[in-house]
Write a protein that holds these residues in place. Sequence first.
Motif, PDB file in Angstrom:
ATOM      1  N   MET A   1     -20.213   8.313   5.464  1.00 32.45           N
ATOM      2  CA  MET A   1     -20.352   8.842   6.794  1.00 32.45           C
ATOM      3  C   MET A   1     -19.342   9.797   7.977  1.00 32.45           C
ATOM      4  SD  MET A   1     -23.250  10.550   8.627  1.00 32.45           S
ATOM      5  CE  MET A   1     -24.659   9.507   7.805  1.00 32.45           C
ATOM      6  N   GLN A   2     -18.317   9.158   7.891  1.00 30.41           N
ATOM      7  CA  GLN A   2     -16.999   9.461   9.160  1.00 30.41           C
ATOM      8  C   GLN A   2     -16.768  10.684   7.381  1.00 30.41           C
ATOM      9  OE1 GLN A   2     -18.033   9.220  11.581  1.00 30.41           O
ATOM     10  NE2 GLN A   2     -17.883   6.926  12.253  1.00 30.41           N
ATOM     11  N   ALA A   3     -16.228  10.445   6.506  1.00 29.98           N
ATOM     12  CA  ALA A   3     -15.612  11.568   5.807  1.00 29.98           C
ATOM     13  C   ALA A   3     -16.464  12.676   5.036  1.00 29.98           C
ATOM     14  CB  ALA A   3     -15.051  10.145   4.569  1.00 29.98           C
ATOM     15  N   GLY A   4     -17.184  12.455   5.596  1.00 31.54           N
ATOM     16  CA  GLY A   4     -18.775  13.359   4.128  1.00 31.54           C
ATOM     17  C   GLY A   4     -19.064  14.453   6.015  1.00 31.54           C
ATOM     18  N   ALA A   5     -19.813  13.491   7.066  1.00 33.56           N
ATOM     19  CA  ALA A   5     -20.383  14.164   7.633  1.00 33.56           C
ATOM     20  C   ALA A   5     -19.224  15.526   8.170  1.00 33.56           C
ATOM     21  CB  ALA A   5     -20.605  13.371   8.767  1.00 33.56           C
ATOM     22  N   ASP A   6     -19.790  16.804   8.712  1.00 35.12           N
ATOM     23  CA  ASP A   6     -18.655  17.577   9.539  1.00 35.12           C
ATOM     24  C   ASP A   6     -18.677  17.423  11.073  1.00 35.12           C
ATOM     25  OD1 ASP A   6     -18.157  19.328   6.833  1.00 35.12           O
ATOM     26  OD2 ASP A   6     -20.624  19.809   7.088  1.00 35.12           O
ATOM     27  N   ALA A   7     -19.868  16.952  11.576  1.00 34.82           N
ATOM     28  CA  ALA A   7     -19.573  16.164  13.017  1.00 34.82           C
ATOM     29  C   ALA A   7     -20.015  15.251  13.326  1.00 34.82           C
ATOM     30  CB  ALA A   7     -20.302  17.360  13.151  1.00 34.82           C
ATOM     31  N   LEU A   8     -19.912  14.330  14.290  1.00 36.21           N
ATOM     32  CA  LEU A   8     -20.731  12.712  14.289  1.00 36.21           C
ATOM     33  C   LEU A   8     -21.139  13.134  15.220  1.00 36.21           C
ATOM     34  CD1 LEU A   8     -20.119  10.034  12.351  1.00 36.21           C
ATOM     35  CD2 LEU A   8     -19.536   9.649  14.669  1.00 36.21           C
ATOM     36  N   LEU A   9     -22.468  13.029  15.907  1.00 35.17           N
ATOM     37  CA  LEU A   9     -22.903  12.975  17.327  1.00 35.17           C
ATOM     38  C   LEU A   9     -23.496  11.491  17.885  1.00 35.17           C
ATOM     39  CD1 LEU A   9     -26.738  15.237  15.588  1.00 35.17           C
ATOM     40  CD2 LEU A   9     -24.994  16.009  17.332  1.00 35.17           C
TER      41      LEU A   9
END
Length: 484
Positions: A366-374
């Motif tokens: 998730m950290q490596a692939g998401a553009d933004a983290l909510l």
Amino acid sequence: MKPLDVLSVASEIFPLVKTGGLADVIGALPGALAEEGVTVRTLVPGYPQVIDAIGHARTVHNDSDLFGERARLLAARAADLDLLVLDAPHLYARPVNPYLGPDGKDWPDNAIRFAALARVAADIGCGALRDYVPDVVHAHDWQGGLAPAYLHYRGGARPATVMTVHNLAFPGKVPSELLSRLGLPPESYAIDGVEFHGTISLLKAGLRYADRITTVSPTYAAEIRTEAAGMGFDGLLRARAGALSGILNGIDTAIWDPASDPLIAAPFSRTQIAGRAANKAELQARMGLPRDAAAPLFGVVSRLTWQKGVDLLLTCLPALRATGAQLALIGAGEPGIEAAFQVEAARAPDWIGCVIGYDETLAHLMQAGADALLVPSRFEPCGLTQLCALRYGAVPVVARVGGLADTVIDANAAALGSGVATGVQFAPVSAEMLEAALRRTVGLYREPAVWRALQRNGMAADVSWRGPARQYAALYRELVASRA
């Protein structure tokens, strides 16, 4: 510089046992402190998974009556950590969760289970072990809170004490009738003692009797002295303001390193950030989402609770969908929130992917692939997920509270103009302001040069334990010197 010995007292430690960010902190800080001339031994309960992990261990102390039954203290080394493990099967030999029974409720004897941990910490501090007397006993959260109180009431020579609050919302309340059973004197049950609204608070014991109090970010240290965020402890914390400070958490940058992380689809770095694309595609596949390189992909890795503000995100889903974004969520928590996200994901699988539970591999992806983290938390003592996001180039979108405010630089006009912005902040914490932040984030994403600058700025930030370790070491040395 004189070496210092610190006994850390905690209810969980990564990678042996983990339910949340506390374990990550307890597992990572000793290595960073070693660079500052501070040797840490960590006292943890002998849960089954801990006993299994340490294998052969040396018995260094026996207790014939630890709250009713025999117990022993084991010295061991596991995962590069020096451990003292309290082997008390009548308290800790229970399945799965350190705090909850199979019914999902607290073990009814949790007060005794963690009082035992604190009492053994005090025993060690007063010389129970022939070859080890710590200079400092450092207790963490309510589970360790009685250690400073026990040391205070024993009197005589004792080590310095530090109490760290990782989340003030968990006070460790127990019935007042347990005062004697816990081994506390009658005079301790008072407003300037351990009494808390007609109960005993194990957290308050630490806040009241420790020599110094720390919490995990400077902004949270200020917030908890207010009635709005003090959870009933604000008066005590204002009275002890001179003993209170905030030291930011870090993350283990050897484990969280996109250039060498074995849990992600493809390595990348700040200078070779294009490698994130393969991780985005893999994350979309794992979450059942269409592989769309152009769609901004928002990620959530969180406990699904009111504190974390994820209920606000549910309200904002129509607005988020209108931007053409996708949402990937991993988490567990309140059943109602879990169910609501599952319903939304089933209703809109073309743009929402949802995994209820926790998966370490998927969290890294998730950290490596998401553009933004909510991270829309209503309050957040520090937060670790946004630190991982910065490290991995996932632009954090955060509420302006606690450690989130201290670690993310908002992409306002001034910060963008001076080239220092690392993410998006919003305040106050409401659905309307979160919705505005989501729209603003998508607008930034649609400007590739601006977005790439945000990612690179974040990846250049020092989110390691180096700076925090220096602050803890200085605090320990100041305390030891003042007691001498």
